[in-house]
Design a protein around this motif. Structure first.
Motif, PDB file in Angstrom:
ATOM      1  N   GLU A 198       0.841  -1.188  -0.132  1.00  0.00           N
ATOM      2  CA  GLU A 198       0.085  -0.025  -0.141  1.00  0.00           C
ATOM      3  C   GLU A 198       0.915   1.220   0.027  1.00  0.00           C
ATOM      4  N   THR A 199       0.350   2.023  -0.723  1.00  0.00           N
ATOM      5  CA  THR A 199       1.406   3.504  -0.964  1.00  0.00           C
ATOM      6  C   THR A 199       0.910   4.252   0.296  1.00  0.00           C
ATOM      7  N   ARG A 200       1.660   5.378   0.369  1.00  0.00           N
ATOM      8  CA  ARG A 200       1.679   6.399   1.351  1.00  0.00           C
ATOM      9  C   ARG A 200       0.281   6.865   1.794  1.00  0.00           C
ATOM     10  N   PHE A 201       0.278   6.609   3.236  1.00  0.00           N
ATOM     11  CA  PHE A 201      -1.019   7.164   4.112  1.00  0.00           C
ATOM     12  C   PHE A 201      -2.205   6.435   3.638  1.00  0.00           C
ATOM     13  N   GLU A 202      -2.067   4.893   2.889  1.00  0.00           N
ATOM     14  CA  GLU A 202      -3.047   4.208   2.474  1.00  0.00           C
ATOM     15  C   GLU A 202      -2.715   2.837   2.975  1.00  0.00           C
ATOM     16  N   GLU A 203      -1.958   2.732   4.104  1.00  0.00           N
ATOM     17  CA  GLU A 203      -1.483   1.506   4.556  1.00  0.00           C
ATOM     18  C   GLU A 203      -2.377   0.760   5.467  1.00  0.00           C
ATOM     19  N   TYR A 204      -3.640   0.929   5.125  1.00  0.00           N
ATOM     20  CA  TYR A 204      -4.778   0.591   6.211  1.00  0.00           C
ATOM     21  C   TYR A 204      -4.769  -1.161   6.366  1.00  0.00           C
ATOM     22  N   ALA A 205      -4.421  -1.927   5.386  1.00  0.00           N
ATOM     23  CA  ALA A 205      -4.441  -3.263   5.905  1.00  0.00           C
ATOM     24  C   ALA A 205      -3.221  -3.654   6.758  1.00  0.00           C
ATOM     25  N   SER A 206      -1.864  -2.890   6.292  1.00  0.00           N
ATOM     26  CA  SER A 206      -0.458  -3.179   7.013  1.00  0.00           C
ATOM     27  C   SER A 206      -0.611  -2.700   8.264  1.00  0.00           C
ATOM     28  N   SER A 207      -1.197  -1.719   8.375  1.00  0.00           N
ATOM     29  CA  SER A 207      -1.173  -0.905   9.516  1.00  0.00           C
ATOM     30  C   SER A 207      -2.104  -1.663  10.775  1.00  0.00           C
ATOM     31  N   GLU A 208      -3.092  -1.913  10.325  1.00  0.00           N
ATOM     32  CA  GLU A 208      -4.227  -2.492  11.115  1.00  0.00           C
ATOM     33  C   GLU A 208      -3.334  -3.980  11.651  1.00  0.00           C
ATOM     34  N   PHE A 209      -3.227  -4.698  10.652  1.00  0.00           N
ATOM     35  CA  PHE A 209      -2.433  -6.161  10.666  1.00  0.00           C
ATOM     36  C   PHE A 209      -1.250  -5.744  12.015  1.00  0.00           C
ATOM     37  N   LEU A 210      -0.443  -4.962  11.766  1.00  0.00           N
ATOM     38  CA  LEU A 210       0.631  -4.688  12.644  1.00  0.00           C
ATOM     39  C   LEU A 210       0.318  -4.422  14.119  1.00  0.00           C
ATOM     40  N   SER A 211      -0.730  -3.490  14.100  1.00  0.00           N
ATOM     41  CA  SER A 211      -1.177  -3.054  15.387  1.00  0.00           C
ATOM     42  C   SER A 211      -1.751  -4.013  16.056  1.00  0.00           C
ATOM     43  N   SER A 212      -2.577  -5.070  15.347  1.00  0.00           N
ATOM     44  CA  SER A 212      -2.992  -6.308  16.034  1.00  0.00           C
ATOM     45  C   SER A 212      -2.210  -7.048  16.575  1.00  0.00           C
ATOM     46  N   GLU A 213      -1.124  -7.151  15.930  1.00  0.00           N
ATOM     47  CA  GLU A 213       0.193  -8.143  16.595  1.00  0.00           C
ATOM     48  C   GLU A 213       0.755  -7.640  17.549  1.00  0.00           C
ATOM     49  N   CYS A 214       0.812  -6.353  17.403  1.00  0.00           N
ATOM     50  CA  CYS A 214       1.016  -5.669  18.996  1.00  0.00           C
ATOM     51  C   CYS A 214       0.258  -5.728  20.157  1.00  0.00           C
ATOM     52  N   GLU A 215      -0.906  -5.830  19.972  1.00  0.00           N
ATOM     53  CA  GLU A 215      -1.668  -6.070  21.054  1.00  0.00           C
ATOM     54  C   GLU A 215      -1.690  -7.527  21.321  1.00  0.00           C
ATOM     55  N   LYS A 216      -1.403  -8.493  20.434  1.00  0.00           N
ATOM     56  CA  LYS A 216      -1.515  -9.857  20.693  1.00  0.00           C
ATOM     57  C   LYS A 216      -0.096  -9.889  21.804  1.00  0.00           C
ATOM     58  N   GLU A 217       0.554  -9.371  21.573  1.00  0.00           N
ATOM     59  CA  GLU A 217       2.245  -9.364  22.270  1.00  0.00           C
ATOM     60  C   GLU A 217       2.033  -8.611  23.557  1.00  0.00           C
ATOM     61  N   GLY A 218       0.923  -7.924  24.028  1.00  0.00           N
ATOM     62  CA  GLY A 218       0.819  -7.274  25.286  1.00  0.00           C
ATOM     63  C   GLY A 218       1.055  -5.744  25.197  1.00  0.00           C
ATOM     64  N   PHE A 219       1.349  -5.077  24.096  1.00  0.00           N
ATOM     65  CA  PHE A 219       1.297  -3.908  23.967  1.00  0.00           C
ATOM     66  C   PHE A 219       0.033  -2.984  23.871  1.00  0.00           C
ATOM     67  N   GLN A 220      -0.128  -1.947  24.611  1.00  0.00           N
ATOM     68  CA  GLN A 220      -1.098  -1.000  24.652  1.00  0.00           C
ATOM     69  C   GLN A 220      -1.248  -0.217  23.238  1.00  0.00           C
ATOM     70  N   VAL A 221      -2.108  -0.152  22.313  1.00  0.00           N
ATOM     71  CA  VAL A 221      -1.923   0.439  20.928  1.00  0.00           C
ATOM     72  C   VAL A 221      -2.891   1.791  20.909  1.00  0.00           C
ATOM     73  N   GLU A 222      -2.140   2.692  20.452  1.00  0.00           N
ATOM     74  CA  GLU A 222      -2.759   4.108  20.080  1.00  0.00           C
ATOM     75  C   GLU A 222      -2.942   4.322  18.825  1.00  0.00           C
ATOM     76  N   ARG A 223      -4.026   3.822  18.259  1.00  0.00           N
ATOM     77  CA  ARG A 223      -4.104   4.143  16.731  1.00  0.00           C
ATOM     78  C   ARG A 223      -4.219   5.523  16.353  1.00  0.00           C
ATOM     79  N   LYS A 224      -4.352   5.997  15.093  1.00  0.00           N
ATOM     80  CA  LYS A 224      -4.329   7.337  14.505  1.00  0.00           C
ATOM     81  C   LYS A 224      -3.431   8.192  15.060  1.00  0.00           C
TER      82      LYS A 224
END
Length: 475
Positions: free
Chosen positions: A29-55
């Motif tokens: 995904e090109t600049r500022f349209e990385e919706y799938a990549s960002s959400e996937f990586l955010s979710s992986e962070c949560e699985k690992e016990g990180f608190q995630v602030e989106r946007k």
């Protein structure tokens, strides 16, 4: 953190990180349209016990993942955006573009995943040793032509961070000790009058003529700017495809670079005067839209020394025969010029040497010596703006064959190879080791902060992106 702990943790979770890299690679995904990549990586962070602030910073695809509490606060910078025109079927030794033709020609699927893996390893060390400290993983969108981190810096996303670490894929293993070029990216739009190009050309006012005249003027300007300056442009709107119509609308996008922001600003003002002259000559109306900018990179030598020691401790795994054969085939796809300049590529990433260790090889299997450089990389990065507000250091790990230029199909095709993933985990290990040294050794961290504070006292930071400018997608 002992080297064995870092190596063991990353080896145990190797498949997880490879799958994350592959997911991002297959969802370019090109600049500022990385919706799938960002959400996937955010979710992986949560699985690992990180608190995630989106946007984060009011950017749709930016996020901050946090673990722990109190000082020190160590940040890891991750990217995940791709490039248009660089879609490529992976693990091929010939050009085979994908239908979407968007791809990771700069290895950001590896970059983001490697930084995440390092953050996870540092988090694990804090957990296992019941230590105070905070690990932050920054999901940074829009590095390719968008300066996402610069927007994030402007919005205060990195406030309170004691040190930041990141890396970049390349053909080498070294500390990225060079500064970089600051830049402005700006749209110049011309509005004229359409008319019949044969029957009534005198009634028309050509916006395309204005763009062409502007480009000619800027090309004459090249002789009268500092040697290291670069001015690139793309005509993003020619006004149509009908030659029998006087084009009423046309647009050109400029990227202006120089070693210092002040130099970029001076050149930009001169470019604006040229654009105004083109509008006067063609009796068209000019609109200027500032798109984005970034500063020059400020290396922190104290932090680089720690990172280099950690890279040496991580060591390098020798490539296997299959990886060597694949790299040799890719070498044959390079032009003679690319082959001849293969050392220039790695020197831009901080490599020190004459290339003798690469003789007869197509993959780097050694770690470069570290020498702080006063040279300027002929490229730009939004990591630069982070380095103005937080002590920052970068390394590069070999993920591609020698001679592979960034932003090419050859870079894309190697993006999820076994060799690329080895380099990704090598970078993660070096960054994790560095982070734990900073978390556990007050003297090491104090030296890093003292160097930074001395620079900051003499060099106050001003964000090069005006407050009213918002992140934008490719148009």
């Amino acid at each position: 953190m002992s080297n064995n702990f870092a190596k063991t943790f990353l080896a145990e979770n190797k498949e997880t990180y490879e799958k994350i890299s592959e997911y991002i690679y297959h969802h370019p995904e090109t600049r500022f349209e990385e919706y799938a990549s960002s959400e996937f990586l955010s979710s992986e962070c949560e699985k690992e016990g990180f608190q995630v602030e989106r946007k984060a910073g009011n950017i749709e695809t930016a996020f901050v993942a946090v673990y722990g509490s109190g000082a020190p606060v160590i940040g890891f910078l991750g990217e995940f955006d791709a490039l248009s025109g660089l879609g490529q079927v992976p693990n091929k030794t010939s050009y085979e573009p994908t239908e979407l033709n968007v791809g990771h020609g700069c290895g950001h699927n590896l970059l983001g995943t490697g930084a995440f893996a390092a953050a996870c390893a540092a988090k694990k060390y804090l957990e296992d040793n019941n230590l105070q400290g905070t690990v932050k993983f920054f999901g940074c969108p829009g590095e390719e032509g968008g300066s996402g981190k610069t927007f994030m810096v402007r919005e205060g996303v990195f406030e309170g961070v004691d040190a930041a670490l990141t890396w970049h894929p390349s053909p080498a293993n070294s500390i990225m000790s060079l500064s970089s070029l600051a830049n402005y990216q700006v749209y110049f739009r011309f509005k004229g009058l359409s008319s019949h190009a044969a029957n009534s050309p005198h009634l028309g006012r050509s916006a395309l003529d204005a763009v062409e005249l502007m480009n000619v003027g800027v090309n004459y300007l090249r002789e009268h700017v500092v040697q290291e300056a670069r001015m690139h442009y793309a005509i993003t709107n020619t006004g149509g495809i009908s030659p029998n119509v006087v084009q009423a609308d046309a647009e050109v996008l400029y990227l202006i670079r120089a070693p210092k922001v002040q130099q970029v600003d001076e050149i930009y003002k001169r470019v604006c005067k040229i654009a105004e002259g083109a509008a006067l000559m063609t009796e068209t109306e000019l609109t200027i839209e500032f798109d984005k900018a970034c500063s020059n990179y400020i290396p922190n030598r104290s932090l680089e020394k720690i990172l280099y020691q950690s890279l040496q401790e991580a060591g390098i795994e020798k490539p296997d025969e299959e990886e060597k054969a694949f790299a040799e085939k890719l070498w044959t796809t390079l032009s003679e010029g690319e082959k001849e300049s293969y050392l220039d590529i790695v020197r831009g990433f901080g490599y020190v040497g004459d290339g003798s260790e690469f003789e007869g090889k197509y993959l780097a299997d050694s770690i470069s010596a570290y020498e702080p450089s006063k040279e300027v990389l002929a490229g730009s990065t939004d990591v630069s703006d982070v380095s103005w507000v937080v002590p920052t250091a970068q390394l590069t790990a070999s993920t591609s064959a020698l001679g592979t230029p960034l932003h090419t199909w050859q870079m894309t095709t190697q993006g999820i190879s076994s060799y690329a993933h080895k380099g990704m985990l090598r970078a993660a290990e070096a960054m994790a080791l560095t982070a734990v040294k900073l978390l556990t050794d007050k003297q090491e961290l104090e030296a890093v902060k003292q160097e930074f504070n001395e620079f900051k006292a003499a060099n106050p930071y001003t964000c090069p992106i005006p407050a009213e400018v918002k992140p934008s997608t490719l148009k």
